[in-house]
Design an enzyme around this catalytic site. Structure first.
Site, short mmCIF file in Angstrom:
data_model
loop_
_atom_site.label_atom_id
_atom_site.label_comp_id
_atom_site.label_asym_id
_atom_site.label_seq_id
_atom_site.Cartn_x
_atom_site.Cartn_y
_atom_site.Cartn_z
N LYS A 241 14.97 10.97 117.86
CA LYS A 241 15.40 10.11 116.76
C LYS A 241 14.90 8.69 117.00
CE LYS A 241 19.73 8.36 116.16
NZ LYS A 241 19.69 6.95 115.69
N ASP B 56 19.34 1.43 98.35
CA ASP B 56 18.86 0.36 97.47
C ASP B 56 18.76 0.94 96.07
OD1 ASP B 56 17.57 -2.02 96.47
OD2 ASP B 56 16.84 -2.39 98.51
#
Length: 239
Positions: free
Chosen positions: A33, A65
């Site tokens: 990750k 967003d």
């Protein structure tokens, strides 16, 4: 074998590469990750380099967003050769759909497989008291997580990031092939650090996690490779 994803919570490329040399003896490269700290320091080129070395990469940037912005960002991320990436389910249905569209378009442009889209429900650092008193969510934690997971699945996500404790409830509401990727994993005796809702690898397996994310218990271990192997063995003991 279900993956144990190693969270590379390092400051820079040099520290990351030094750590990954400890896994050179592994028969198969671990799933890794890359989070915000490393990505913002080293950028997309480093992710491409890791992918070229054969690592399956979970790029954990938790985008949230307006839909168009998320779609355009996902087009770029999908061209890096990553296997998974994340959004916040709280961004809503249009944003989740836009994220999926961006990943599909970007991967097609690059001739790559489409990365799995994982939606963050509630961060494992959020407690039920914080959910109610700070975020002003009236639903109990489990009901809130289920609602966000259903929203994500209905709008194109391939799975969710959630606490292991929430997986059994989620499995009752979501398809069998939906992914439950669970951070907050701490072996017996390990410090919780800033995680509030935690489980051991064996508990995560019993609860139904599809994959687990483990950072500091491996990266700060005196024997990272051996610790990784033990966690992997414990998580897959009953497969």
């Amino acid at each position: 074998m279900k993956p144990v994803i190693i969270a590379l919570d390092f400051e820079n490329r040099h520290q990351t590469e030094q750590f990954l040399t400890l896994f050179d003896a592994a028969p198969k490269k671990p799933v890794i990750k890359v989070g915000m700290e490393l990505f913002y320091r080293e950028g997309p080129a480093f992710v491409r380099d890791l992918a070229a070395q054969g690592y399956a990469i979970f790029l954990d940037l938790k985008l949230m967003d307006i839909p168009h912005t998320v779609e355009m960002a996902m087009q770029q991320l999908a061209q890096l050769g990553i296997a998974y990436t994340t959004i916040h389910a709280n961004g809503g249905s249009a944003m989740i759909q836009a994220a999926k569209k961006g990943l599909t378009t970007g991967a097609a442009k690059a001739g790559l497989p489409t990365p799995k889209l994982l939606a963050v429900t509630e961060l494992t650092s959020i407690t039920p008291a914080m959910l109610k008193d700070e975020l002003h969510v009236d639903l109990p934690m489990q009901a809130e997580v289920v609602a966000l997971a259903e929203l994500a699945q209905q709008n194109g996500a391939d799975g969710v990031i959630c606490s292991p404790q929430e997986v059994p409830a989620l499995q009752q509401h979501l398809p069998q092939d939906f992914l439950f990727v669970t951070p907050g994993i701490r072996p017996v005796g390990a410090a919780k650090d800033d995680q509030a809702r935690v489980a051991t690898p064996a508990e995560a397996a019993q609860l139904g996690s599809s994959a687990i994310v483990v950072g500091r218990p491996i990266t700060l271990s005196q024997t990272p490779f051996a610790t990784y192997q033990q966690i992997r063995k414990e998580f897959n003991a009953h497969d």
